[in-house]
Design a protein around this motif. Structure first.
Motif, short mmCIF file in Angstrom:
data_model
loop_
_atom_site.label_atom_id
_atom_site.label_comp_id
_atom_site.label_asym_id
_atom_site.label_seq_id
_atom_site.Cartn_x
_atom_site.Cartn_y
_atom_site.Cartn_z
N ALA B 10 0.84 -1.21 0.00
CA ALA B 10 0.00 0.00 0.00
C ALA B 10 0.87 1.25 0.00
O ALA B 10 0.58 2.24 -0.69
CB ALA B 10 -0.95 -0.01 1.19
N ILE B 13 2.59 1.94 -3.49
CA ILE B 13 1.75 2.47 -4.56
C ILE B 13 0.77 3.53 -4.06
O ILE B 13 -0.14 3.92 -4.78
CB ILE B 13 0.98 1.34 -5.29
CG1 ILE B 13 0.05 0.59 -4.33
CG2 ILE B 13 1.94 0.36 -5.96
CD1 ILE B 13 -0.87 -0.43 -5.02
N GLU B 14 0.96 3.97 -2.81
CA GLU B 14 0.11 5.01 -2.22
C GLU B 14 -1.37 4.66 -2.31
O GLU B 14 -2.19 5.44 -2.80
CB GLU B 14 0.38 6.36 -2.87
CG GLU B 14 1.84 6.79 -2.67
CD GLU B 14 2.17 8.11 -3.37
OE1 GLU B 14 1.37 9.06 -3.22
OE2 GLU B 14 3.20 8.18 -4.06
N ALA B 15 -1.70 3.46 -1.86
CA ALA B 15 -3.08 2.97 -1.92
C ALA B 15 -3.71 2.99 -0.53
O ALA B 15 -3.01 2.95 0.50
CB ALA B 15 -3.10 1.54 -2.45
N GLU B 16 -5.01 3.03 -0.53
CA GLU B 16 -5.76 2.87 0.72
C GLU B 16 -6.10 1.38 0.88
O GLU B 16 -6.61 0.76 -0.06
CB GLU B 16 -7.06 3.69 0.62
CG GLU B 16 -7.96 3.56 1.83
CD GLU B 16 -9.31 4.26 1.59
OE1 GLU B 16 -10.26 3.95 2.34
OE2 GLU B 16 -9.41 5.09 0.65
N TYR B 41 -4.95 -7.30 -10.03
CA TYR B 41 -5.45 -5.94 -10.26
C TYR B 41 -6.54 -5.99 -11.31
O TYR B 41 -6.56 -6.86 -12.17
CB TYR B 41 -4.30 -5.01 -10.70
CG TYR B 41 -3.67 -5.38 -12.00
CD1 TYR B 41 -2.72 -6.40 -12.08
CD2 TYR B 41 -4.02 -4.72 -13.19
CE1 TYR B 41 -2.15 -6.76 -13.29
CE2 TYR B 41 -3.44 -5.08 -14.40
CZ TYR B 41 -2.50 -6.10 -14.43
OH TYR B 41 -1.94 -6.45 -15.62
N ILE B 60 -5.79 -4.76 -6.45
CA ILE B 60 -5.69 -3.31 -6.68
C ILE B 60 -6.87 -2.92 -7.56
O ILE B 60 -7.07 -3.53 -8.62
CB ILE B 60 -4.38 -2.92 -7.38
CG1 ILE B 60 -3.17 -3.52 -6.65
CG2 ILE B 60 -4.25 -1.42 -7.50
CD1 ILE B 60 -1.83 -3.28 -7.38
N ASN B 62 -10.15 0.37 -8.44
CA ASN B 62 -10.77 1.68 -8.20
C ASN B 62 -11.85 1.52 -7.13
O ASN B 62 -12.46 0.46 -7.00
CB ASN B 62 -11.43 2.21 -9.46
CG ASN B 62 -10.43 2.61 -10.53
OD1 ASN B 62 -10.65 2.36 -11.71
ND2 ASN B 62 -9.33 3.20 -10.13
N VAL B 76 -6.82 2.65 -5.47
CA VAL B 76 -6.01 3.70 -6.10
C VAL B 76 -6.83 4.35 -7.21
O VAL B 76 -7.86 3.82 -7.62
CB VAL B 76 -4.70 3.13 -6.73
CG1 VAL B 76 -3.80 2.51 -5.68
CG2 VAL B 76 -5.03 2.13 -7.83
N ASP B 77 -6.34 5.48 -7.70
CA ASP B 77 -7.03 6.15 -8.81
C ASP B 77 -6.69 5.50 -10.16
O ASP B 77 -7.55 5.32 -11.00
CB ASP B 77 -6.62 7.63 -8.86
CG ASP B 77 -7.31 8.42 -7.78
OD1 ASP B 77 -8.32 7.94 -7.24
OD2 ASP B 77 -6.82 9.53 -7.47
N ALA B 82 -0.50 1.92 -10.92
CA ALA B 82 -0.10 1.33 -9.63
C ALA B 82 0.55 -0.03 -9.86
O ALA B 82 1.57 -0.37 -9.25
CB ALA B 82 -1.32 1.18 -8.73
#
Lengths: 334, 334, 334
Positions: B10, B13-16, B41, B60, B62, B76-77, B82
């Motif tokens: 997380a 890849i700067e994920a929640e 993903y 992973i 949206n 992630v966006d 990602a």
């Protein structure tokens, strides 16, 4: 670098000197770029403006342009052929590689076995150079380069940071420039420019990027080149372009930024392709692209029999239109 | 192999994270293949079905697909971006080749001078490995392989019995997969799959076969590849296909058995070409081939002047047809 | 060279002998060239004339041609397949390169580090051989050769004076010739011819020139080949031709003198291209060129949408013409 007097050069190319035979010439440059100490050449009257404003110390030209020459002149019949012959005198000497040259700054790079690093090579930090790579004299590579095995980088090429080069790629080979003499024999032009590659570029397996003739072949930051791509001399590929496998770009063509070129596209020489051009796989680009957009030029795939049927008529399309008495103006409304 | 917790991933890849940050992830796999301990993903809602049935330990995706996620989620966006960033964390470390690794099982192969053989390489009986070949860690090659000089085979590729590889071929280079960020910068995807080549295959000089993204690029038994052929990531070439020189096959395309592909054919990505398809030289295959047969799609060669004459009308064919008031239904009877 | 009795050869290819099983065969040759001590093969009745006049010591053929056979016969069902199998018995043994073979005449050449030179190699005066080049047994190279790094030249190739070869080029690899058996399996033909390159030739980076099947692939004096060009087995390229990058020339095609072939042109096999032919980039040459001139065959580049619009009609051009009741004779006048 080697330097010659204008008198020596006149002998090399069998030219008549109009001017000072003692002037020293240390390199060749294009007419608009050449400065004091450099020689240039003008192949046709249409470049007269470049001639008039040239700051070169000498110019190779035809006699009919002599009146417009602001400096020392070397008069020949075939300017391009004379340039081809002369170029070899300015080619740097053959590098003789032996292991890692003591002079090279390799900056603790991980060097694969069998790789050879020439004189005056500079590698940045954290580079990995694969087995059996050959990096000739004077090459500069930035930080974090990752060269896979069997890559060849020729003299003096300049490569930025974070560049990845896949196996078998060849950077800086001689361009395909040849001058024809009156016996239809080709005379190779020695390519004296470099290849200059920016940061964050990746280059595919067995891809070839030729060095420029006098100026540099340029691959700007962020470009992605796939496998078996050919980039000819003096091509400029703009930032963040992506070019798929088997594509070829002929000499002196410039691609803008963010172009996406499909696989096996052929782009002919001396074109300008604008920013954000997208060209579908297998298309031929034979004219400038001036408007961003998606472009295609391929023959649709058909059953072979059908292709034979339409082929008969396709090559007669002009005659069909004449037979139907259709004029271009008739088609305006549609 | 490296393993990470979902919490570490997380951060990469700067994920929640929605779920258990302590879950161990040891590799990435496609949604339909991923098992316990693997991450996958989902790039678009159209793959929702794969998401619902996925056995992966984490996905992973949206935020708008979160409701359909049966397991731990990383929100992630830009999913593809990602994935591109994350792929590098699972890439095996750079092999450092030094001669013949003591660990390699070379089985009395004839080894050319200058060739390098990595850790855990296994060669079958009666292999001949040419001069200056580079065979990276973990490569497996069957019996009776004949590698000519200067061949490069990258990490972990698997090659069957009786395979002949001509000089300069590159097997297992990185595929051409890149994700674009919102600044139009490309992010390279690390290709974690292999190349798997069957028995009785021959591969031409300077041909390149890229490794798969997550799964493997496959060349089945009995295939013949000529020189300068490009086989992209995740391509599958069926048994006994023959593919002539300069042809390129783009990513994730599958060829059936016994296809015969002429020289310089371009086959675009994500297609299915059925068994016994024959494609004539220089054609472009831009759609599935569903019926065995002979296919062609090239422009006939003409005198250049004639080509110019027809070109004017060719690009206006739709307008000509409109002018003549021809409808598709008018052509049914012929 | 190896020699076999006809009896041994009959066993290799499971043929019925009609004639003298003790005859010694020392090589294979084409029907019109074969002499005493050589074996040839006739694949189809249309070559009956060659059979009747052949001076070969033995011929592989179908039973239905036996009456026309002037010499010893080997009868098989599939002649081409039998030839393919037999060819391997005449292939020279694998060279084992170790540094510079003591037997090689290198004539004070400058040899780059890591380059390997085989047995019986002869280099002329003033040659430069780049780093990591591989030159196999029996290769002959004239004076003033300049081989850049990583060039591979296979057994027995013959290269003239003043030849320049760019990095990664492969000269003399196996041609792409395969015979199919009744199970649709390919059987590789061992290519027993050479590559013969004249004087003043230059060859681009990663270009591949395959050796001939029985006779030689020929590159005549003064030819210029750009990067990533493919020259197949038995091709003949006439004097002073220039061939741009990514072009492929299929097997047994002959180019006359002074042809100029643009980039990424595909020339199919068994064609004759006359002197002074000019073919524009990306064209396909699928028939003989009998008249000097400029030739083109590409689809013009269009906006993708426009290409889609015309594509619908292009593949129906034959039907459109029928609908309009146009006959070929109607177009005569235009």
């Amino acid at each position: 670098m080697r330097a010659y007097t204008l008198g020596e050069i006149a002998k090399f190319i069998e030219a008549e000197i109009i001017g000072d035979a003692d002037v020293k010439i240390n390199s060749i440059a294009t007419a608009t770029v050449a400065q004091n100490g450099q020689l240039t050449y003008i192949v046709a009257p249409k470049y007269k403006k470049n001639l008039i404003h040239s700051r070169a110390s000498a110019v190779i030209l035809n006699r009919n342009l002599l009146n417009s020459c602001p400096t020392n002149a070397l008069i020949v019949d075939d300017v391009y052929l004379a340039f081809a012959k002369l170029s070899h005198y300015f080619k740097p000497p053959t590098p003789q590689l032996t292991g890692i040259h003591p002079n090279a700054k390799i900056n603790h790079a991980k060097l694969g076995q069998g790789c050879l690093i020439g004189k005056n090579v500079v590698l940045g930090k954290h580079c990995v150079i694969g087995a059996n790579c050959v990096i000739e004299d004077g090459v500069k590579i930035g930080n974090n380069a990752y060269l896979y095995a069997n890559v060849t980088i020729l003299q003096n090429c300049v490569i930025g940071n974070n560049v990845v080069i896949s196996p078998g790629a060849v950077i800086g080979a001689q361009g395909f420039g040849n001058a024809k003499d009156r016996h239809s024999r080709w005379h190779t032009i020695a390519h004296l420019g470099n290849v200059v590659i920016g940061d964050d570029v990746s280059i595919g397996a067995n891809t070839t990027i030729d060095r420029g003739t006098l100026e540099d072949t340029q691959i700007h930051n962020g470009v992605r080149l796939d496998n078996l791509v050919h980039v000819a001399h003096n091509v400029v590929i703009g930032q963040d372009c992506a070019i798929a496998a088997n594509t070829g770009i002929a000499g002196s063509t410039t691609l803008g930024k963010r172009c996406m070129i499909g696989g096996m596209v052929g782009i002919v020489g001396h074109l300008n392709i604008c920013n954000d051009s997208v060209v579908n796989a297998k298309s031929t680009v034979d004219k400038d692209i001036k408007t961003p957009g998606i472009y295609t030029g391929i023959m649709p795939l058909m059953q072979h029999k059908q292709w034979q049927n339409i082929g008969i008529w396709l090559v007669k399309l002009d005659k069909i239109v004449k037979h139907l008495n259709i004029k271009l103006k008739n088609l305006k409304g549609y």
